[in-house]
Write an enzyme that holds these catalytic residues in place. Structure first.
Site, PDB file in Angstrom:
ATOM      1  N   THR A  33       0.868  -1.172   0.000  1.00 19.41           N
ATOM      2  CA  THR A  33       0.000   0.000   0.000  1.00 19.41           C
ATOM      3  C   THR A  33       0.900   1.216   0.000  1.00 19.41           C
ATOM      4  O   THR A  33       1.954   1.207   0.629  1.00 19.41           O
ATOM      5  CB  THR A  33      -0.915   0.054   1.246  1.00 19.41           C
TER       6      THR A  33
ATOM      7  N   ARG B 204     -12.378  -9.278  -1.052  1.00 19.23           N
ATOM      8  CA  ARG B 204     -11.964  -8.682   0.232  1.00 19.23           C
ATOM      9  C   ARG B 204     -11.548  -7.216   0.011  1.00 19.23           C
ATOM     10  O   ARG B 204     -10.819  -6.900  -0.915  1.00 19.23           O
ATOM     11  CB  ARG B 204     -10.806  -9.478   0.811  1.00 19.23           C
TER      12      ARG B 204
ATOM     13  N   GLY C  97      -5.381  -4.045   6.959  1.00 20.46           N
ATOM     14  CA  GLY C  97      -6.491  -3.094   6.930  1.00 20.46           C
ATOM     15  C   GLY C  97      -7.639  -3.419   7.862  1.00 20.46           C
ATOM     16  O   GLY C  97      -8.342  -2.519   8.336  1.00 20.46           O
TER      17      GLY C  97
END
Ligand code: GLY
Length: 313
Positions: free
Chosen positions: A174, A202, A228
């Site tokens: 990320t 997901r 997350g």
């Protein structure tokens, strides 16, 4: 949008993998570019990098071998935001999130609807998988003889992918960008291919405003990387901003958010990182794991630098 008469030192704060995007975005800020344009541009640069397997093109696939991308951005001056999740076949999801913000009365599009919108916005569909991003998936999930389309799929997520994360064989990813422009406006952007080998569909924290991303000119900007599910459960990004609003220092607010995550008793292998910046340009990185770094770059610096992330005291 270009501003004239800039008077504030621009600042970019990012996750450690944000160097190339920060470099290009700082050039834009030095020319008077605005925070939201710089944040989007920085994330696009990372999305286009084929060596970055946690964001955009060449992202790691889900359990079925499909790359599913998530992204969001937020304008701290207007509190406008846009996000997309579960997008296949379009790599620049940060610009798709920007188009959601600018063109629609919505804030979040997912899956087929987001892909349809990408086509309407003129993006060209393209396979986001590369040999490198598929290689490990192919050897691990096809040569082991697993039936990936059967009812066992949900068990595989726990039995196989978490242990792989533990072995540290998964590039945790990320990208985060927090930007202050020369007029003092803030913006934030987050883009990801999500949890490697995730269950299809997901969605993590990155496109969830308040969890993985939040930005408000009055108090600051926050963005997360890591597992997350943790940031979603305690609304990390918005919580940190709220603690700043209530008068905590940046350090106190970050420590409070770390404490909330630790209180969730994360599973082995789960962790959370976040970066934060206040309107006066102070910045900090935080992590539930020791030894993690974040990147910062101010208008006075010749190049980006890395700082240590604080862990829980
Ligand atoms: N933090 C990215 C994700 O969990 O998808």
């Amino acid at each position: 949008m270009m501003h004239t008469n800039p008077h504030v030192n621009p600042v970019i704060v990012a996750s450690e993998n944000g160097r190339a995007g920060a470099t290009v975005a700082m050039e834009l800020l030095r020319r008077g570019g605005c925070a939201i344009d710089a944040a989007e541009l920085a994330a696009r640069v990372t999305e286009d990098d084929p060596q970055e397997h946690s964001v955009g093109f060449s992202g790691l696939p889900n359990l079925l071998g499909q790359v599913e991308l998530d992204a969001s951005l937020m304008n701290g001056r207007t509190l406008e935001t846009g996000a997309v999740a579960g997008v296949q076949d379009y790599g620049n999801v940060i610009s798709l999130a920007r188009a959601v913000m600018d063109e629609l009365p919505h804030v979040l599009l997912v899956g087929r609807g987001a892909e349809r919108f990408a086509g309407e916005m003129g993006q060209k569909p393209a396979d986001q998988r590369t040999f490198a991003s598929l290689d490990f998936w192919r050897t691990r999930f096809t040569e082991t003889g697993l039936e990936l389309t059967g009812a066992e799929l949900r068990h595989i997520v726990t039995r196989l992918t978490l242990p792989l994360h533990l072995e540290d064989r998964v590039p945790h990813g990320t990208v985060n960008y927090l930007v202050r422009d020369a007029h003092g406006d803030l913006a934030s952007a987050v883009s990801t291919s999500g949890h490697a080998w995730k269950y299809p569909g997901r969605v993590g924290d990155s496109p969830i405003i308040g969890a993985g991303n939040y930005c408000d000119n009055r108090y600051g900007a926050v963005a997360c990387t890591g597992t997350g599910e943790l940031a979603i459960r305690v609304s990390t990004a918005r919580s940190l901003i709220l603690y700043l609003k209530m008068g905590m220092s940046l350090e106190e607010a970050g420590q409070e958010c770390l404490a909330e995550i630790v209180q969730l008793k994360p599973r082995v292998g789960q962790y959370m990182n976040f970066v934060a910046m206040t309107p006066d340009g102070q910045h900090r990185g935080f992590s539930t794991m020791a030894g993690k770094k974040y990147l910062y770059y101010t208008g006075e610096m010749a190049e980006p630098s890395l700082g240590e992330r604080e862990t829980r005291r």
